[in-house]
Motif scaffolding. Sequence first.
Motif, short mmCIF file in Angstrom:
data_model
loop_
_atom_site.label_atom_id
_atom_site.label_comp_id
_atom_site.label_asym_id
_atom_site.label_seq_id
_atom_site.Cartn_x
_atom_site.Cartn_y
_atom_site.Cartn_z
N MET A 1 -25.90 -24.15 -25.13
CA MET A 1 -24.57 -23.62 -25.27
C MET A 1 -24.29 -22.60 -26.47
O MET A 1 -23.60 -21.73 -26.13
N LYS A 142 -10.01 -22.60 -20.58
CA LYS A 142 -11.47 -22.45 -19.82
C LYS A 142 -11.14 -21.27 -18.85
O LYS A 142 -12.15 -20.55 -18.82
N THR A 147 -15.19 -21.46 -24.43
CA THR A 147 -16.13 -22.45 -24.73
C THR A 147 -15.08 -23.53 -25.60
O THR A 147 -14.78 -23.19 -26.80
N ASP A 167 -16.99 -28.94 -23.68
CA ASP A 167 -18.26 -28.39 -23.33
C ASP A 167 -19.52 -28.93 -24.61
O ASP A 167 -20.53 -28.85 -24.14
N LEU A 207 -23.36 -33.98 -23.05
CA LEU A 207 -22.95 -32.60 -23.77
C LEU A 207 -23.84 -32.37 -25.02
O LEU A 207 -24.57 -33.21 -25.49
#
Length: 356
Positions: A1, A142, A147, A167, A207
Motif C-alpha cells: 500500500m 476514491k 487512498t 484501503d 487490509l
Amino acid sequence: MLDALGVEVPIVQAPMAGVSTPALAAAVSNAGGLGSIGVGATDAAGARAAIADLRSRTDRAFTVNVFVHGPAKADPAREAAWLDWLSPLFAEFGAEPPKALRTIYKSFADDEEMLAMLIETKPPVVSFHFGVPALDAITGLKRAGATLLATATSLEEARKIEAAGIDAIVAQGIEAGGHRGVFDPSAPDDGLGTIALTRLLVQNIKLPIIAAGGIMDGAGIAAVLDLGASAAQLGTAFIACPESAADEAYRAALTGPGADHTRLTTLISGRPARALANRFTGLHKSVADLLPPDYPIAYDAGKALHSAAKGKGEHGFGAQWAGQGAPLARAMPAAELVATLVRELNAAPSGPARSL
C-alpha cells in the motif's frame, strides 16, 4: 500500500490536529515517510489553504486527516453545570466563563463543503478518525484517486472499516497520544494495547495494518513490523521537531514530569484523549459524577479556559496531547528524526532492512 504511494520507509507521521503543520508533513514526506496534516478542527477554506501550503513544499504523497464523529447533542442544563464547575478556575485568572458553549467544528460526516474540497484538490491519502463516512463520500474520494485510511481501536471497528471499502487501517493502541479513535465513546472500551491490537487485526483483517501507539524509535517500528504491520505511525515522536506547531510551554512539558504520567481524560474536549499530566488532567480528582458536554462542545470550554490561563502565564490547561512514550521524545528536525528512525530500524536485530 505504501509502496504504491511512493513511500520509501514504513514511517507514517500522525496527523495531530493543532500540532502537525504543512512544514512538518512535507519534511517527513520528503525524507521518505508519509507526512500528515489534520484538518478536522478547521473548515474547508482552512483545509484548502493547508493543502496548498503542503503541496508547495513537497511533490511526494501526504495524508489529510478528518474527524468523522457523531453529531454533538446540545444539552443546555448539562453545559451550564459544566461551566459552573469550571467557573472558579476562570475566576482564578480574572476571567468569566463563556455564557454558552458552541459546537466549534463540524464532523466530516456532515460537512459537504469539506468533501467537495477534498474531491477537487485530490490529496493522495485521506484518513478518517472516530469512524468512517457514508458510502457516497468514500466513493467520491476514491474516484478522485485518494487512498483511504481509518483508525480502529478494536477488531469490531476494524471489521466495519474493512466492510466500508477503506484501503488500510491504523491500529491505535491505548498507549497513543491524542484522541482515542473509538467510534462510540459511550460504549465500553477494552483499551487494547498496540501489540495485542496489531496482532488481532493482522490475523483477522485482510487490509494492510499501520500500528500506532507508544512507538518512538526504530526498535519500536521493527517490533510492529515483526508483528505483521505494514508500517508504524508515530505522533508524539514528532512533537518536539521544530516544524511542529507545539508552543514552548508544550515542548517544555514534554520533557517535564508530566511526560511520565500521561492520562486519558474526557475533561478537555468531551472525548477520551491521552495528554501529558497537567492541571487540566488533574481535575479528574474533583469532577465527581459530572459529565462533560458532548464533543466538541466541551472543547469550547476547554479552549476558553486555556486562553484565560495562558494570558496569566499559566500553561497547565493546554491540550498537551502525548502518548505513553513521551519520555522518549527527541528534539531534532523532522528529516533528521526520520533518518535516525531508519538507522535504528536497520540496526534492530529482527527488523527488516530499510534505506532512504
